[in-house]
Design a protein around this motif. Sequence first.
Motif, PDB file in Angstrom:
ATOM      1  N   GLN A  48       0.823  -1.207   0.000  1.00 23.47           N
ATOM      2  CA  GLN A  48       0.000   0.000   0.000  1.00 23.47           C
ATOM      3  C   GLN A  48       0.858   1.258   0.000  1.00 23.47           C
ATOM      4  N   GLY A  49       2.085   1.134   0.514  1.00 24.70           N
ATOM      5  CA  GLY A  49       3.029   2.247   0.528  1.00 24.70           C
ATOM      6  C   GLY A  49       3.795   2.396  -0.773  1.00 24.70           C
ATOM      7  N   GLY A  50       3.524   1.524  -1.748  1.00 26.85           N
ATOM      8  CA  GLY A  50       4.119   1.682  -3.075  1.00 26.85           C
ATOM      9  C   GLY A  50       5.367   0.878  -3.350  1.00 26.85           C
ATOM     10  N   VAL A  51       5.679  -0.136  -2.558  1.00 25.14           N
ATOM     11  CA  VAL A  51       6.892  -0.940  -2.763  1.00 25.14           C
ATOM     12  C   VAL A  51       6.570  -2.078  -3.749  1.00 25.14           C
ATOM     13  N   PRO A  52       7.087  -2.020  -4.988  1.00 25.62           N
ATOM     14  CA  PRO A  52       6.759  -3.033  -5.988  1.00 25.62           C
ATOM     15  C   PRO A  52       7.131  -4.459  -5.579  1.00 25.62           C
ATOM     16  N   ASP A  53       8.281  -4.646  -4.925  1.00 25.61           N
ATOM     17  CA  ASP A  53       8.661  -5.992  -4.488  1.00 25.61           C
ATOM     18  C   ASP A  53       7.635  -6.540  -3.496  1.00 25.61           C
ATOM     19  N   ALA A  54       7.129  -5.680  -2.628  1.00 27.34           N
ATOM     20  CA  ALA A  54       6.107  -6.105  -1.670  1.00 27.34           C
ATOM     21  C   ALA A  54       4.812  -6.460  -2.395  1.00 27.34           C
TER      22      ALA A  54
END
Length: 159
Positions: free
Chosen positions: A85-91
């Motif tokens: 939700q914070g924008g981390v593509p790997d996550a």
Amino acid sequence: MKRCVLAAAALLLFTAPAFAADLAAARAALAGPPSAWAPALATFQGAARAGDAGAAYWAGLMARNGKGTAPDSAAALGWLTQAAQGGVPDAMFVLANMLIAGEGGAADPVGGHAWLERAAAREHPGALQQLAQMSHEAGDGERASALLKTSAHALKHGR
């Protein structure tokens, strides 16, 4: 009210470099002995609670893989959701696959696919490749080809 905002801004300004150093040390600790993992996890969790999406990603990976704690897929799902939700593509990519597989909670293939699409929109190579495979299996060779081209471009440019 203005004083509180200014004080908070000043605090962030002066603590941000130290905070970044703590996170860098925590990431480095992951390559070290297992005795260093629990303190690293605590650092990531503290930063994640303060709103750092990157730290939430690392906390999620550590919980999922049992580094510094017992493996806990449900906790991993929570941290990875925060990071995605914070924008981390790997996550987004890891979360998508956990949701599809039902790891850490009930299977949610629709939600997982949505996170794959979000990661692919940020040119995450793994998400692009996985969506290409899904498109190929669904008989959409044109989309599969386009996704693979985008993935190759992302890999070439170090994304």
